[in-house]
Design a protein around this motif. Structure first.
Motif, PDB file in Angstrom:
ATOM      1  N   GLU A 117       0.944  -1.323  -0.045  1.00 11.84           N
ATOM      2  CA  GLU A 117       0.025   0.064   0.064  1.00 11.84           C
ATOM      3  C   GLU A 117       0.985   1.312  -0.045  1.00 11.84           C
ATOM      4  OE1 GLU A 117      -4.039  -1.665   2.194  1.00 11.84           O
ATOM      5  OE2 GLU A 117      -2.648  -0.656   3.319  1.00 11.84           O
ATOM      6  N   ALA A 118       1.938   1.182   0.806  1.00 11.52           N
ATOM      7  CA  ALA A 118       2.922   2.417   0.764  1.00 11.52           C
ATOM      8  C   ALA A 118       3.428   2.609  -0.517  1.00 11.52           C
ATOM      9  CB  ALA A 118       3.910   2.168   1.964  1.00 11.52           C
ATOM     10  N   HIS A 119       4.051   1.557  -1.236  1.00 14.38           N
ATOM     11  CA  HIS A 119       4.357   1.489  -2.532  1.00 14.38           C
ATOM     12  C   HIS A 119       3.372   2.080  -3.553  1.00 14.38           C
ATOM     13  CE1 HIS A 119       7.227   0.896  -5.730  1.00 14.38           C
ATOM     14  NE2 HIS A 119       6.414   0.136  -6.437  1.00 14.38           N
ATOM     15  N   ARG A 120       2.148   1.671  -3.407  1.00 19.87           N
ATOM     16  CA  ARG A 120       1.229   2.021  -4.525  1.00 19.87           C
ATOM     17  C   ARG A 120       0.949   3.658  -4.343  1.00 19.87           C
ATOM     18  NH1 ARG A 120      -3.555   3.685  -5.679  1.00 19.87           N
ATOM     19  NH2 ARG A 120      -4.829   2.602  -7.197  1.00 19.87           N
ATOM     20  N   GLN A 121       1.044   4.053  -3.059  1.00 25.17           N
ATOM     21  CA  GLN A 121       0.851   5.335  -3.028  1.00 25.17           C
ATOM     22  C   GLN A 121       1.946   6.035  -3.459  1.00 25.17           C
ATOM     23  OE1 GLN A 121       0.336   6.443   1.290  1.00 25.17           O
ATOM     24  NE2 GLN A 121      -0.139   8.607   0.733  1.00 25.17           N
ATOM     25  N   GLU A 122       3.149   5.594  -3.282  1.00 24.03           N
ATOM     26  CA  GLU A 122       4.475   6.388  -4.085  1.00 24.03           C
ATOM     27  C   GLU A 122       4.104   6.386  -5.702  1.00 24.03           C
ATOM     28  OE1 GLU A 122       7.904   4.413  -2.569  1.00 24.03           O
ATOM     29  OE2 GLU A 122       7.511   5.078  -0.707  1.00 24.03           O
ATOM     30  N   VAL A 123       3.864   5.118  -6.105  1.00 19.16           N
ATOM     31  CA  VAL A 123       3.706   5.124  -7.697  1.00 19.16           C
ATOM     32  C   VAL A 123       2.682   6.033  -8.159  1.00 19.16           C
ATOM     33  CG1 VAL A 123       3.009   3.719  -9.426  1.00 19.16           C
ATOM     34  CG2 VAL A 123       4.605   2.871  -7.754  1.00 19.16           C
ATOM     35  N   ALA A 124       1.354   6.123  -7.239  1.00 20.78           N
ATOM     36  CA  ALA A 124       0.076   6.859  -7.714  1.00 20.78           C
ATOM     37  C   ALA A 124       0.778   8.440  -7.701  1.00 20.78           C
ATOM     38  CB  ALA A 124      -0.830   6.758  -6.735  1.00 20.78           C
ATOM     39  N   GLN A 125       1.400   8.945  -6.626  1.00 24.55           N
ATOM     40  CA  GLN A 125       1.938  10.233  -6.626  1.00 24.55           C
ATOM     41  C   GLN A 125       3.002  10.429  -8.081  1.00 24.55           C
ATOM     42  OE1 GLN A 125       1.518  12.814  -4.785  1.00 24.55           O
ATOM     43  NE2 GLN A 125       2.876  13.944  -5.996  1.00 24.55           N
ATOM     44  N   ARG A 126       3.838   9.500  -8.447  1.00 30.34           N
ATOM     45  CA  ARG A 126       4.647   9.884  -9.432  1.00 30.34           C
ATOM     46  C   ARG A 126       3.860   9.921 -10.702  1.00 30.34           C
ATOM     47  NH1 ARG A 126       7.876   5.626  -7.214  1.00 30.34           N
ATOM     48  NH2 ARG A 126       7.454   4.230  -8.744  1.00 30.34           N
ATOM     49  N   MET A 127       2.737   8.913 -10.877  1.00 35.01           N
ATOM     50  CA  MET A 127       2.076   8.969 -11.843  1.00 35.01           C
ATOM     51  C   MET A 127       1.192  10.311 -12.112  1.00 35.01           C
ATOM     52  SD  MET A 127       0.258   5.268 -12.103  1.00 35.01           S
ATOM     53  CE  MET A 127      -1.001   5.611 -13.278  1.00 35.01           C
ATOM     54  N   VAL A 130       3.682  12.646 -13.554  1.00 36.27           N
ATOM     55  CA  VAL A 130       3.936  12.624 -14.943  1.00 36.27           C
ATOM     56  C   VAL A 130       2.558  13.099 -15.517  1.00 36.27           C
ATOM     57  CG1 VAL A 130       4.212  10.750 -16.798  1.00 36.27           C
ATOM     58  CG2 VAL A 130       5.576  10.734 -14.672  1.00 36.27           C
ATOM     59  N   GLU A 131       1.345  12.759 -15.115  1.00 34.84           N
ATOM     60  CA  GLU A 131       0.258  13.256 -15.935  1.00 34.84           C
ATOM     61  C   GLU A 131       0.198  14.712 -15.821  1.00 34.84           C
ATOM     62  OE1 GLU A 131      -2.725  11.103 -13.472  1.00 34.84           O
ATOM     63  OE2 GLU A 131      -2.633   9.456 -14.745  1.00 34.84           O
ATOM     64  N   ALA A 132       0.549  15.289 -15.097  1.00 38.09           N
ATOM     65  CA  ALA A 132       0.775  17.075 -15.123  1.00 38.09           C
ATOM     66  C   ALA A 132       1.763  17.361 -16.088  1.00 38.09           C
ATOM     67  CB  ALA A 132       1.046  17.328 -13.574  1.00 38.09           C
ATOM     68  N   ALA A 133       2.787  16.668 -16.178  1.00 34.96           N
ATOM     69  CA  ALA A 133       3.932  16.900 -17.265  1.00 34.96           C
ATOM     70  C   ALA A 133       3.271  16.881 -18.378  1.00 34.96           C
ATOM     71  CB  ALA A 133       5.256  16.008 -16.783  1.00 34.96           C
ATOM     72  N   ILE A 134       2.689  15.568 -18.637  1.00 33.58           N
ATOM     73  CA  ILE A 134       2.091  15.404 -20.108  1.00 33.58           C
ATOM     74  C   ILE A 134       1.169  16.657 -20.503  1.00 33.58           C
ATOM     75  CG2 ILE A 134       0.402  14.009 -21.296  1.00 33.58           C
ATOM     76  CD1 ILE A 134       2.109  11.473 -19.845  1.00 33.58           C
ATOM     77  N   ARG A 135       0.370  17.099 -19.334  1.00 30.70           N
ATOM     78  CA  ARG A 135      -0.806  18.014 -19.666  1.00 30.70           C
ATOM     79  C   ARG A 135       0.155  19.213 -20.122  1.00 30.70           C
ATOM     80  NH1 ARG A 135      -3.310  15.620 -15.247  1.00 30.70           N
ATOM     81  NH2 ARG A 135      -2.463  17.507 -13.758  1.00 30.70           N
ATOM     82  N   LEU A 136       1.179  19.516 -19.733  1.00 30.12           N
ATOM     83  CA  LEU A 136       1.955  20.931 -19.793  1.00 30.12           C
ATOM     84  C   LEU A 136       2.427  20.650 -21.409  1.00 30.12           C
ATOM     85  CD1 LEU A 136       3.306  23.287 -18.898  1.00 30.12           C
ATOM     86  CD2 LEU A 136       4.960  22.063 -18.030  1.00 30.12           C
ATOM     87  N   LEU A 137       3.117  19.394 -21.659  1.00 30.58           N
ATOM     88  CA  LEU A 137       3.411  19.066 -22.877  1.00 30.58           C
ATOM     89  C   LEU A 137       2.416  19.103 -23.984  1.00 30.58           C
ATOM     90  CD1 LEU A 137       5.803  16.015 -22.155  1.00 30.58           C
ATOM     91  CD2 LEU A 137       6.347  18.256 -22.757  1.00 30.58           C
ATOM     92  N   ASP A 138       1.222  18.676 -23.523  1.00 25.81           N
ATOM     93  CA  ASP A 138       0.081  18.681 -24.639  1.00 25.81           C
ATOM     94  C   ASP A 138      -0.094  20.268 -24.852  1.00 25.81           C
ATOM     95  OD1 ASP A 138      -0.054  16.136 -24.855  1.00 25.81           O
ATOM     96  OD2 ASP A 138      -1.739  15.974 -23.501  1.00 25.81           O
ATOM     97  N   ASP A 139      -0.149  21.127 -23.724  1.00 29.82           N
ATOM     98  CA  ASP A 139      -0.317  22.523 -23.963  1.00 29.82           C
ATOM     99  C   ASP A 139       0.504  23.247 -24.899  1.00 29.82           C
ATOM    100  OD1 ASP A 139      -2.650  22.214 -22.590  1.00 29.82           O
ATOM    101  OD2 ASP A 139      -1.964  23.257 -20.760  1.00 29.82           O
ATOM    102  N   LYS A 140       1.861  22.868 -24.596  1.00 30.64           N
ATOM    103  CA  LYS A 140       2.890  23.606 -25.299  1.00 30.64           C
ATOM    104  C   LYS A 140       2.916  23.046 -26.770  1.00 30.64           C
ATOM    105  CE  LYS A 140       6.688  26.091 -25.601  1.00 30.64           C
ATOM    106  NZ  LYS A 140       6.526  27.537 -25.490  1.00 30.64           N
ATOM    107  N   ILE A 141       2.465  21.999 -27.212  1.00 27.12           N
ATOM    108  CA  ILE A 141       2.492  21.394 -28.496  1.00 27.12           C
ATOM    109  C   ILE A 141       1.404  22.054 -29.052  1.00 27.12           C
ATOM    110  CG2 ILE A 141       1.795  19.376 -29.690  1.00 27.12           C
ATOM    111  CD1 ILE A 141       3.448  17.624 -27.552  1.00 27.12           C
TER     112      ILE A 141
END
Length: 161
Positions: A117-127, A130-141
């Motif tokens: 569960e602790a590991h899953r929480q860390e993975v979800a945070q990283r995801m 990454v999703e926020a970074a993808i949104r920024l990239l999409d806006d820039k594109i």
């Protein structure tokens, strides 16, 4: 409730912390697999399988009289779990802890769950990051596409903030 071991042919074996021997289930015989065959089946290199075994991540691995590693079909399911943990960037030390807890069987189910569960929480945070970074990239594109569409007739792009 019994703990099912990955690939276990009895489907009700409670893992007691003792690695089960090669065994027969009804008419099905589990065959010893060479490290090369396991590498082919899992996509892991022979070097990685040896390394994981040395780290204690593959407690199901047996040794032949000549010292060669012998894998049974049950280990393939466990390797898939290890690959999943690695793909989610679980540190090797945590993978070792999880393996030790798994070997303790029912006595350590709560600890296994807490670690995952602790590991899953860390993975979800990283995801989420990454999703926020993808949104920024999409806006820039999208912005760059608009800029390209507004290019001057000579092909020069007019820069706007």
């Amino acid at each position: 409730m019994p703990v099912r071991m990955p690939g276990d042919c009895t489907h009700n074996l409670v893992y007691t912390g003792v690695v089960p021997p090669f065994h027969e289930c009804e008419s099905e015989t589990l065959m010893a697999l060479t490290i090369g065959k396991v590498a082919d089946a899992t996509g892991l290199s022979i070097h990685t399988l040896r390394y994981y075994d040395e780290l204690g991540l593959l407690p199901q691995v047996k040794r032949a009289d000549n010292g060669h590693r012998l894998f049974d079909e049950d280990v393939l399911g466990w390797i898939n779990i290890i690959k999943c943990l690695r793909a989610t960037q679980m540190p090797l030390a945590d993978m070792q802890s999880y393996t030790r807890l798994y070997q303790q069987g029912l006595a350590a189910v709560s600890e296994q769950r807490a670690l995952l569960e602790a590991h899953r929480q860390e993975v979800a945070q990283r995801m989420a990051e990454v999703e926020a970074a993808i949104r920024l990239l999409d806006d820039k594109i999208a912005y760059l596409r608009e800029v390209a569409a507004e290019a001057s007739p000579e092909g020069e792009v007019q820069q706007t903030a």
